[in-house]
Scaffold this active site. Structure first.
Site, PDB file in Angstrom:
ATOM      1  N   GLU A  66       0.819  -1.248  -0.041  1.00  0.00           N
ATOM      2  CA  GLU A  66      -0.030  -0.094  -0.053  1.00  0.00           C
ATOM      3  C   GLU A  66       1.045   1.219   0.034  1.00  0.00           C
ATOM      4  OE1 GLU A  66      -3.899  -1.607   2.296  1.00  0.00           O
ATOM      5  OE2 GLU A  66      -2.332  -0.963   3.406  1.00  0.00           O
ATOM      6  N   CYS A  89       3.410   8.573   0.923  1.00  0.00           N
ATOM      7  CA  CYS A  89       3.895   7.710   1.923  1.00  0.00           C
ATOM      8  C   CYS A  89       4.223   6.369   1.306  1.00  0.00           C
ATOM      9  CB  CYS A  89       2.993   7.702   2.969  1.00  0.00           C
ATOM     10  SG  CYS A  89       3.504   6.938   4.286  1.00  0.00           S
ATOM     11  N   CYS A 102       6.621  -6.686   7.815  1.00  0.00           N
ATOM     12  CA  CYS A 102       7.691  -5.931   8.555  1.00  0.00           C
ATOM     13  C   CYS A 102       8.051  -6.913   9.550  1.00  0.00           C
ATOM     14  CB  CYS A 102       7.354  -4.619   9.135  1.00  0.00           C
ATOM     15  SG  CYS A 102       8.758  -3.636  10.050  1.00  0.00           S
ATOM     16  N   CYS A 121       6.762  -4.126  16.315  1.00  0.00           N
ATOM     17  CA  CYS A 121       6.408  -3.133  17.269  1.00  0.00           C
ATOM     18  C   CYS A 121       4.876  -3.544  17.509  1.00  0.00           C
ATOM     19  CB  CYS A 121       6.340  -1.467  16.697  1.00  0.00           C
ATOM     20  SG  CYS A 121       8.213  -1.336  16.050  1.00  0.00           S
ATOM     21  N   CYS A 144       1.741  -1.905  15.927  1.00  0.00           N
ATOM     22  CA  CYS A 144       1.579  -1.321  14.627  1.00  0.00           C
ATOM     23  C   CYS A 144       1.058  -2.363  13.879  1.00  0.00           C
ATOM     24  CB  CYS A 144       3.237  -1.246  13.969  1.00  0.00           C
ATOM     25  SG  CYS A 144       3.042  -0.894  12.356  1.00  0.00           S
ATOM     26  N   CYS A 191      -1.211   6.572   9.873  1.00  0.00           N
ATOM     27  CA  CYS A 191       0.004   5.861  10.376  1.00  0.00           C
ATOM     28  C   CYS A 191      -0.173   4.511  11.255  1.00  0.00           C
ATOM     29  CB  CYS A 191       0.957   6.642  11.448  1.00  0.00           C
ATOM     30  SG  CYS A 191       1.397   8.236  10.696  1.00  0.00           S
TER      31      CYS A 191
END
Ligand code: SAH
Ligand code: SF4
Length: 344
Positions: free
Chosen positions: A91, A104, A111, A115, A118, A334
């Site tokens: 995305e 962005c 990933c 974290c 996230c 975010c």
């Protein structure tokens, strides 16, 4: 299968031309056609000889990642979903703002930094994006007329940890800023990292650097260890020492990002500790009130809490900004990017 030339740099295109028995300047022409003129078809590259074009189009093509969905949020933020050649998805988010549009972009599919707040982390790690897939996100947005050819910002704040895909990210960055390539300004490109210290140290060797953003998100190692497991490898002190040594040109500052998580890192004491931690670093601070994700146990602090937190920083002369949430109704804000293909 034709070779996809998207992501080839100038040297590689010169080599390709030489390998096909052409002069080296034909490779440079190809490079300009792909990135500056944004040609999508070898036939459009009319400065190449007809004979070279014919041979080239048998073997090679310029293919952008396939845009499979475009979702517009109420605030005009747009989320783009791309399908890659191996049927994985990434995305990209387009954030329009008067005079300073931002793209962005993603650097990895998923990933593995893990974290806990996230959504991308929830996908796990699938693979690194190739340079062509990184550049392709931006070229597609230009091709659709979302952004003009220049003058917009690029932030590596989509899916993935860019410094764990350093070679491809820097290859894309060089194509972005090269005058014969896309001709963008290095000052308008920001790489955001959770703090991969050895790579940050290596960045010193680069001739031209992007802006740097560091996701700090906690003021004690105890909390950062919990919410950002990378802190167990390189803790706050090591990370900030590395930032102090980071080569910046005189006008630039390091951006620190601090996601505000209610009851965890948003106390007055945290704000004071943050002030102390950032002392001596030429920096600015972006406070990001947490964007809620389904299934994760974190909450966004109240507006009054965010204001109070910011005011303590401002009183201590830290340039602290509160980042406005954009695109959260389509999960484009975010930390909300996590596309999963749903099989029927
Ligand atoms: N991997 C890089 C870049 C992508 S994440 C990094 O971590 O810096 C971009 C930013 O989004 C980071 O600052 C991260 O802390 C923040 N973020 C992640 N999840 C979030 C959420 N749910 N709400 C607000 N910000 C979030
Ligand atoms: Fe990865 Fe950044 Fe999300 Fe952490 S915040 S899991 S590093 S994308």
């Amino acid at each position: 299968m034709k070779k996809n030339l998207l992501g080839y740099d100038k040297c590689e295109l010169v080599e390709l031309a030489l390998g096909m028995g052409e002069k080296s300047f034909r490779g440079t022409q190809l490079y300009r056609q792909i990135y500056r003129k944004k040609a999508l078809d070898v036939e459009q590259m009319t400065d190449l000889s007809g004979e070279f074009r014919r041979r080239l189009s048998f073997q090679c093509a310029v293919k952008y990642p396939a845009l499979v969905r475009l979702t517009k949020a109420r605030d005009a933020t747009v989320k783009l979903l791309f399908e890659l050649s191996d049927n994985r998805f990434v995305e990209t988010v387009y954030i329009p703002e008067d005079g300073r549009d931002t793209l962005c972009i993603s650097s990895q599919v998923g990933c593995d930094v893990g974290c806990t707040f996230c959504m991308t982390a929830q996908m796990g790690f699938q693979r690194n994006l190739k340079a062509g897939e990184i550049v392709g996100q931006v070229l597609s947005a230009i091709q659709r007329g979302m952004v003009r050819e220049r003058g917009f910002n690029i932030v590596f704040m989509g899916m993935g940890e860019p410094l764990l895909n350093y070679q491809n990210v820097m290859k894309a960055f060089r194509i972005f800023i090269d005058q014969e390539g896309m001709g963008l300004s290095h000052r308008k490109i920001t790489v955001s990292t959770s703090g991969v210290v050895p790579v940050l140290k290596k960045m010193k060797e680069e001739e031209v650097l992007p802006n740097l953003a560091i996701s700090l998100n906690a003021t004690t190692n105890e909390l950062r260890d919990q919410i950002m497991p990378i802190n167990r490898k390189w803790n706050i002190e090591e990370l900030l020492d590395t930032c102090r040594e980071f080569p910046l040109d005189s006008r630039r500052r390091i951006t620190f990002e601090y996601v505000l998580l209610a009851g965890l890192n948003d106390s007055d004491e945290d704000a004071r500790r943050l002030t102390r931690l950032l002392r001596g670093i030429h920096s600015k601070l972006n406070l990001i009130p947490y964007n809620v994700n389904p299934g994760l146990p974190f909450r966004r602090p109240s507006e009054a809490r965010v204001e109070r937190f910011q005011s303590i920083l401002l009183e201590n002369r830290v340039s602290a900004f509160v980042r406005k949430t954009r695109g959260d109704d389509v999960a484009a804000a975010c930390g909300q990017l996590a596309y999963r293909e749903v099989h029927a």
